[in-house]
Design a protein around this motif. Structure first.
Motif, PDB file in Angstrom:
ATOM      1  N   VAL A  85     -12.850  -0.101  -0.428  1.00  0.00           N
ATOM      2  CA  VAL A  85     -13.155  -1.036  -1.207  1.00  0.00           C
ATOM      3  C   VAL A  85     -13.831  -0.564  -2.456  1.00  0.00           C
ATOM      4  N   LEU A  86     -14.422   0.660  -2.335  1.00  0.00           N
ATOM      5  CA  LEU A  86     -15.237   1.531  -3.406  1.00  0.00           C
ATOM      6  C   LEU A  86     -14.268   2.223  -4.109  1.00  0.00           C
ATOM      7  N   GLU A  87     -13.277   2.705  -3.654  1.00  0.00           N
ATOM      8  CA  GLU A  87     -12.429   3.361  -4.313  1.00  0.00           C
ATOM      9  C   GLU A  87     -11.672   2.621  -5.350  1.00  0.00           C
ATOM     10  N   THR A  88     -11.188   1.402  -5.061  1.00  0.00           N
ATOM     11  CA  THR A  88     -10.503   0.349  -6.070  1.00  0.00           C
ATOM     12  C   THR A  88     -11.438   0.297  -7.138  1.00  0.00           C
ATOM     13  N   ARG A  89     -12.950   0.104  -7.085  1.00  0.00           N
ATOM     14  CA  ARG A  89     -13.713  -0.128  -7.838  1.00  0.00           C
ATOM     15  C   ARG A  89     -13.775   1.037  -9.046  1.00  0.00           C
ATOM     16  N   TRP A  90     -13.797   2.318  -8.580  1.00  0.00           N
ATOM     17  CA  TRP A  90     -13.867   3.198  -9.365  1.00  0.00           C
ATOM     18  C   TRP A  90     -12.588   3.622  -9.965  1.00  0.00           C
ATOM     19  N   SER A  91     -11.208   3.407  -9.190  1.00  0.00           N
ATOM     20  CA  SER A  91     -10.023   3.707  -9.751  1.00  0.00           C
ATOM     21  C   SER A  91      -9.838   2.676 -10.986  1.00  0.00           C
ATOM     22  N   ALA A  92     -10.225   1.312 -11.033  1.00  0.00           N
ATOM     23  CA  ALA A  92     -10.247   0.352 -12.141  1.00  0.00           C
ATOM     24  C   ALA A  92     -10.947   1.034 -13.374  1.00  0.00           C
TER      25      ALA A  92
ATOM     26  N   ALA B  74       1.069  -1.269  -0.001  1.00  0.00           N
ATOM     27  CA  ALA B  74      -0.057  -0.266   0.084  1.00  0.00           C
ATOM     28  C   ALA B  74       0.836   1.111   0.083  1.00  0.00           C
ATOM     29  N   ALA B  75       1.847   1.352   0.718  1.00  0.00           N
ATOM     30  CA  ALA B  75       2.859   2.466   0.670  1.00  0.00           C
ATOM     31  C   ALA B  75       3.519   2.720  -0.479  1.00  0.00           C
ATOM     32  N   SER B  76       3.738   1.423  -1.162  1.00  0.00           N
ATOM     33  CA  SER B  76       4.534   1.862  -2.365  1.00  0.00           C
ATOM     34  C   SER B  76       3.722   2.132  -3.770  1.00  0.00           C
ATOM     35  N   ALA B  77       2.650   2.437  -3.189  1.00  0.00           N
ATOM     36  CA  ALA B  77       1.400   2.598  -4.211  1.00  0.00           C
ATOM     37  C   ALA B  77       1.424   3.554  -5.206  1.00  0.00           C
ATOM     38  N   SER B  78       0.344   4.019  -5.794  1.00  0.00           N
ATOM     39  CA  SER B  78       0.102   4.984  -6.839  1.00  0.00           C
ATOM     40  C   SER B  78       1.355   5.042  -7.805  1.00  0.00           C
ATOM     41  N   ALA B  79       1.483   4.096  -8.523  1.00  0.00           N
ATOM     42  CA  ALA B  79       2.300   4.028  -9.751  1.00  0.00           C
ATOM     43  C   ALA B  79       1.574   4.948 -10.549  1.00  0.00           C
ATOM     44  N   PRO B  80       2.178   5.956 -11.489  1.00  0.00           N
ATOM     45  CA  PRO B  80       1.880   7.042 -12.048  1.00  0.00           C
ATOM     46  C   PRO B  80       1.078   6.513 -13.346  1.00  0.00           C
ATOM     47  N   VAL B  81      -0.239   7.081 -13.516  1.00  0.00           N
ATOM     48  CA  VAL B  81      -0.939   6.482 -14.681  1.00  0.00           C
ATOM     49  C   VAL B  81      -1.336   7.836 -15.626  1.00  0.00           C
ATOM     50  N   ALA B  82      -1.209   7.204 -16.946  1.00  0.00           N
ATOM     51  CA  ALA B  82      -1.297   8.498 -17.737  1.00  0.00           C
ATOM     52  C   ALA B  82      -2.954   8.918 -17.627  1.00  0.00           C
ATOM     53  N   THR B  83      -3.076  10.116 -17.295  1.00  0.00           N
ATOM     54  CA  THR B  83      -4.393  10.497 -17.085  1.00  0.00           C
ATOM     55  C   THR B  83      -5.041  11.388 -18.275  1.00  0.00           C
ATOM     56  N   THR B  84      -5.755  10.716 -19.291  1.00  0.00           N
ATOM     57  CA  THR B  84      -6.087  11.424 -20.347  1.00  0.00           C
ATOM     58  C   THR B  84      -7.243  12.195 -19.864  1.00  0.00           C
TER      59      THR B  84
ATOM     60  N   SER C 216     -10.532  12.718 -20.059  1.00  0.00           N
ATOM     61  CA  SER C 216     -11.861  11.907 -20.214  1.00  0.00           C
ATOM     62  C   SER C 216     -12.904  12.317 -19.139  1.00  0.00           C
ATOM     63  N   GLY C 217     -12.706  13.136 -18.613  1.00  0.00           N
ATOM     64  CA  GLY C 217     -13.829  13.695 -17.432  1.00  0.00           C
ATOM     65  C   GLY C 217     -13.810  12.830 -16.315  1.00  0.00           C
ATOM     66  N   THR C 218     -12.791  11.910 -16.063  1.00  0.00           N
ATOM     67  CA  THR C 218     -12.931  11.131 -14.838  1.00  0.00           C
ATOM     68  C   THR C 218     -11.995  11.446 -13.544  1.00  0.00           C
ATOM     69  N   GLY C 219     -11.329  12.812 -13.773  1.00  0.00           N
ATOM     70  CA  GLY C 219     -10.850  13.243 -12.736  1.00  0.00           C
ATOM     71  C   GLY C 219      -9.335  12.561 -12.372  1.00  0.00           C
ATOM     72  N   GLU C 220      -8.893  13.076 -11.165  1.00  0.00           N
ATOM     73  CA  GLU C 220      -7.455  12.422 -10.778  1.00  0.00           C
ATOM     74  C   GLU C 220      -7.722  10.937  -9.979  1.00  0.00           C
ATOM     75  N   GLN C 221      -6.517  10.343 -10.220  1.00  0.00           N
ATOM     76  CA  GLN C 221      -6.626   9.219  -9.648  1.00  0.00           C
ATOM     77  C   GLN C 221      -6.526   8.996  -8.239  1.00  0.00           C
ATOM     78  N   SER C 222      -7.295   8.062  -7.740  1.00  0.00           N
ATOM     79  CA  SER C 222      -7.461   7.862  -6.231  1.00  0.00           C
ATOM     80  C   SER C 222      -6.074   7.318  -5.832  1.00  0.00           C
ATOM     81  N   LYS C 223      -5.789   7.869  -4.410  1.00  0.00           N
ATOM     82  CA  LYS C 223      -4.470   7.700  -3.954  1.00  0.00           C
ATOM     83  C   LYS C 223      -4.390   6.104  -3.469  1.00  0.00           C
TER      84      LYS C 223
END
Lengths: 393, 312, 348
Positions: free
Chosen positions: A227-234, A24-34, A36-43
């Protein structure tokens, strides 16, 4: 008198950095954010877990056919349970986070029925924390003091129950399911594939069914629940790679009236919508009704395995998919506890299959005799007392 | 007329909010768009009207949120999708609302328990009892006829708007009747009212009954609008009280009009809609809401002495 | 309209009778009323323990084990601390609905500043106390200066804090060092440190109410604000002070919970229902919701009664929905009992 009693602490020994915590600590691998109205990626997003979960969907689970609650996907490392082996009868204990929603209700009934199947369980003590972290911490301490042979925990929150579970581990074999804890001291952690797979199942379906440029509305219950954050981030990762236009991401509080209002507003503002994604299906029927009331055809929609949605799907011939977070996972901890106490091996990380309901498999899961908020994947059809115990006819 | 004048600010605020919504969303100006807004606001407006009777008599009703949930869950369990059961169950729901109001009122006035505690206890009892009965989650289903009131239209006008008109008119007439005058007198100065012959206890009990009935109607509309849900009434009690107070009705009783209370509910709903239109949804919505509520009430309270002086 | 009426909260008729001079009220009816209701709550507590013990014994269990005694104290410590603060606000004729969100906020502030380091403890505690005192100050000023009813003022503050917390946090955050977690887990024999902290807060509040000038003024303002004002009490300041103290108590509860959870959590306060439960515990302990009557010992009894009930329910594994029904009935019955006693005494 008080001083004579001396000092004691219920605080567990130092908790080292554990595997779960460190991923969890080594999380947040950068993801290319185009855009498309989806906002920032969840931490909460962890690329490695995301990849692993999406991969698991295609794997064939090990275990008995037709009993997904006893199956395990890529079981890998097994926990050594020889030291816990003892003769029955057993006293099992369960610290439940809450029974405050239909999903947990169905699961809880299923677990009780599973316990009733096993004669070697002489006593089953369950405490309900009523959704309070602090109460669950006391509950766990109290249960450990009752001399349980094994302790099953369904944590209310991931991070905050870690100290309590760590404290219980040395005294009794601990089985954690549904949400996890940030320590690997429990003998086994049981849950279905997980939130990334759930979120991606729905999003991939929309990408397949909605033509490029189509407008998609994403409905989430509330922020801040892992649990819900992972659903949305995927789902976000999938949408960002697609050519769909996510016109909005809204929070519904899981409230049907609010859901219906939000969807109506979006229909009004955009003329029409081409797809609706949801992080949980409890309000899916309300979303469908918003289209019906606006006199529009219902677009491609993501729901869950609740009977009222499946019913609507069948009646309206919807283009729909229902990812699931199966309630049959409530059977597995009891089975695991008995295996552990008999000295049999169990997977350290026990991943259960997590099927999705498609239009092909809809008829298998639709059970008109069950209550509207019953979850189809309870795996409870063969248990004594079905269907009446689950509210069915 | 006097009521209208003293409640002036809320209508101004409401008008401004409605204009802002119309600017952001021109569809709002069409009859269909505006009626959709009224339809959505109807349950809260009805709840606020009921809550007004209790507040103006100097009390609180915290049980309306869980009463709404109870109504929907009980309706689903008893109707089980059977059309024939609809009308008896509707009658039963109204009776249930009446009964809950009666119990609230009798405990508050007869046993002298502060209504905050009576209705807090009622809130716990109701939500516990209904899920004890249904085994933790709603079961059964509502019928089409039941859902008609919250969901369908009669010609161009939604049923819920018509029901709101009826309820609103009834509330206004009730406040103009002797009962209304006694109610205001009770909330304003209980001793003086009692000395001048008002049966204070009985008046307050009636106020709770009105609130219970309003919650029953709101529950029927909400259940109709969105279907069976276990959390349909969550937080509605605080929204209703906030709406009433926004309308310039004073907690503690004796001041304010029912029309303004209903306008307060419309204002709250308009505020939600506007925040939503401007994308301030999710977390910050609450913060904005909190600031606006305090500011609105503070503005009303600070002006009060002036207006009072002018009237005397 | 008088300020008293504005602050009045569903006051039972008996209490709204124009009051005798504040000092007399304190010495006479008020004082005897408090002692009376405190005795009642402790008698009820003893009764519930006896019945609980019997029921659990019939069920084949052992009610008073070390685990249950520790459990009762651990479960009631956080609520107890909040309820002591709430007692001060209610005695002054006000109330605070913002404590639940404030607890969440302060648990996060504490865990974030500590960040797992022992060196962070002192700054974290200082920051929590500052933040909570500030929130209390805002509550108090909005109520006294802007003349907003306490119900609405603190509900508004609660919404604002909720917005900020939800906006900034997606879940548990920060980390509490081992040494500070001892606050939540250590115990001296059967008495957890958290219970000692609660006892310290309760004794401090009791001392404040019974032995200081501010304490007398709190009773005077709650008894009759207008009379208190006429007899020279700066009522606004008293109300602001009780709100600051009430919020600081919530902040202390936030610190305690951070110690127990090992992290800050944005939902810990609301999940615990500390707003309405603390008010329920206070009135269960015999403090009048309208203010001016009651005290800390009653509140401690009220919290313990709820905790013992919880423990009995736990032992008997009673359904959570049934618990709600019983809790609701107990609260209403208790307050009805107090109201009857007050009426009888007055008519004597």
């Amino acid at each position: 008198m008080l001083l004579a009693a001396g000092c004691a602490s219920d605080k567990p020994a130092a908790t080292g950095a554990t595997s779960a915590a460190s991923t969890a600590a080594s999380a947040s691998a950068p993801v290319a954010t185009t855009s498309s109205g989806t906002g920032e990626q969840s931490k909460f997003f962890v690329q490695a877990d995301f990849d692993a979960q999406l991969g698991m969907r295609a794997q064939t689970p090990e275990g008995p056919e037709g009993k997904p609650w006893e199956q395990a996907i890529a079981p890998g490392e097994k926990a050594d349970t020889a030291k816990y082996k003892k003769d029955g009868p057993y006293h099992l204990c369960f610290s439940n986070a809450a029974v405050n929603n239909p999903w947990r209700q169905v699961g809880w009934k299923t677990m009780q029925a599973e316990v009733a199947l096993h004669k070697e369980i002489a006593k089953f003590t369950a405490l309900d924390a009523e959704g309070k972290d602090d109460k669950q911490i006391s509950d766990i301490a109290e249960l450990v003091g009752k001399g349980c042979d094994a302790l099953i925990v369904s944590p209310n929150t991931t991070a905050t129950l870690t100290p309590a579970v760590t404290g219980a581990c040395p005294k009794v074999p601990v089985i954690v399911f549904d949400r996890g804890v940030d320590t690997d001291c429990p003998v086994t952690f049981i849950n279905p594939i997980g939130g990334y797979a759930f979120g991606a199942d729905g999003a991939e379906f929309l990408v397949e069914k909605v033509p490029a440029g189509g407008k998609v509305l994403a409905l989430r219950i509330l922020p801040g629940v892992d649990v819900l954050e992972t659903r949305w981030s995927a789902a976000k990762v999938v949408f960002d790679k697609s050519r769909l236009d996510v016109v909005g991401v809204e929070f519904t509080d899981g409230d049907a009236a609010k859901t219906k209002s939000i969807v109506s507003d979006y229909i009004q503002r955009n003329g029409k919508l081409d797809g609706v994604w949801m992080d949980a299906g409890a309000t899916a029927v309300a979303a469908v009704e918003a289209f019906e009331d606006a006199g529009q055809p219902v677009p491609a929609i993501v729901g869950e395995d609740q009977q009222d949605f499946l019913q609507k799907w069948k009646e309206g011939g919807l283009t729909a998919v229902a990812p699931t977070y199966p309630t049959y996972q409530w059977r597995t901890p009891v089975i695991a506890a008995l295996k552990i106490l008999k000295g049999e091996e169990v997977p350290k990380t026990w991943k259960l299959p997590q099927p999705k309901i498609t239009s092909e498999s809809l008829d298998t899961y639709l059970q008109p005799n069950m209550p509207p908020l019953h979850y189809a994947l309870c795996g409870c059809e063969d248990l004594p007392g079905f269907p009446a115990k689950w509210g069915g006819k | 007329m006097r009521a209208l004048r003293s409640a002036g600010p809320i209508f101004l605020v409401l008008a401004v909010l409605l204009v802002l919504i119309a600017v952001a969303n021109p569809f709002f100006l069409e009859p269909a768009g505006f009626l959709a807004f009224v339809k959505r606001a109807a349950p809260l407006v009805i709840l606020a009207a009921g809550q007004y009777f209790v507040i103006v008599s100097g009390e609180f009703d915290l049980s309306v949120g869980s009463l709404v949930t109870v109504q929907v869950v009980v309706a689903a369990r008893l109707i089980e999708g059977d059309e024939a059961a609809t009308w008896p169950v509707l009658a039963l729901l109204l009776a249930l609302g009446l009964l809950v109001g009666l119990v609230n009122g009798v405990i508050t006035t007869g046993l002298r328990v502060p209504s905050f505690i009576t209705t807090l206890g009622m809130m716990l009892v109701l939500s516990g009892a209904v899920f004890l009965w249904t085994g933790g989650a709603p079961r059964g289903a509502l019928s089409e006829t039941f859902r008609m009131f919250g969901r369908k239209d009669l010609g161009p006008v939604p049923w819920s708007v018509l029901i709101l008109l009826v309820v609103g008119t009834a509330a206004i007439l009730l406040m103009r009747s002797d009962f209304g005058k006694r109610l205001i007198a009770t909330g304003d100065n209980e001793r003086a009212a009692a000395l001048s012959g008002v049966r204070v206890g009985r008046t307050r009990v009636l106020a709770f009954v009105v609130s219970g009935l309003a919650a029953a109607v709101a529950g029927i509309l909400l259940g109709g609008f969105a279907g069976v849900s276990a959390q349909v009434g969550q937080g509605l009690e605080f929204q209703a009280i906030t709406a009433v107070v926004l309308g310039g009705v004073v907690l503690g009783g004796g001041r304010g009009s029912v029309v303004a209370a209903m306008a307060g509910a419309f204002t709250l709903e308009a505020l939600f809609t506007l925040l939503n239109l401007h994308g301030i949804s999710g977390a910050l919505e609450y913060a904005v809401q909190g600031v606006i509520i305090i500011a609105a009430v503070a503005a009303g309270a600070v002006r009060l002495p002036l207006r009072r002086a002018a009237r005397v | 309209m008088t300020a008293r009426e504005r602050l009045r909260l569903a006051r039972p008729p008996a209490a709204s009778v124009p009051a005798e001079p504040a000092a007399a009220a304190r010495r006479g009816g008020v004082l005897s009323g408090r002692i009376g209701s405190t005795q009642v709550i402790y008698l009820a507590l003893a009764g519930v323990m006896l019945v609980g013990w019997a029921l659990v014994a019939l069920d084949g269990g052992d009610f008073l084990t070390l685990e249950t005694i520790v459990g009762i104290q651990q479960r009631s410590a956080a609520l107890g601390i909040v309820a002591v603060g709430q007692t001060l606000a209610i005695l002054a004729g006000s109330l605070d609905l913002s404590v639940a969100y404030l607890i969440s906020l302060t648990s996060l502030v504490a865990a974030e500043i500590m960040a797992g380091q022992d060196s962070g403890i002192v700054p974290a505690v200082a920051a929590v106390l500052a933040v909570s005192a500030l929130v209390g100050l805002v509550n108090g000023l909005v109520i006294t200066r802007l003349h907003v009813h306490a119900f609405i003022a603190t509900l508004g503050t609660a919404l604002i804090i909720r917005g900020v917390v939800d906006h900034l946090y997606d879940g548990p955050a920060g980390s509490v060092p081992e040494s500070f977690q001892r606050l939540g887990y250590d115990r001296l024999g059967p008495v957890p440190v958290s219970a000692l902290l609660w006892a310290a807060v309760a004794v401090a509040a009791w001392f404040l109410l019974r032995r200081t000038r501010l304490g007398y003024r709190i009773y005077a303002v709650g008894g009759d604000e207008e009379v208190a004002r006429l007899s020279g009490v700066r009522t606004g300041r008293v109300i602001v002070a009780t709100h600051v103290l009430c919020s600081v108590c919530a902040g202390i509860a936030g610190l305690l919970l951070a110690g127990r959870l090992g992290a800050g959590a944005p939902t810990v306060g609301t999940d615990g229902g500390y707003d309405l439960e603390s008010i329920a515990a206070v009135v269960l302990g015999g403090t009048a919701l309208a203010g001016g009557r009651g005290g800390v010992p009653g509140t401690v009894g009220g919290v313990l009664l709820l905790a013992v009930l919880d423990s009995v329910f736990n032992q008997l594994e009673v359904n959570a929905f049934f618990k709600d029904v019983v809790r609701g009935v107990v609260i209403v019955v208790a307050v009805a009992g107090y109201a009857r006693r007050t009426v009888r005494r007055r008519s004597r």
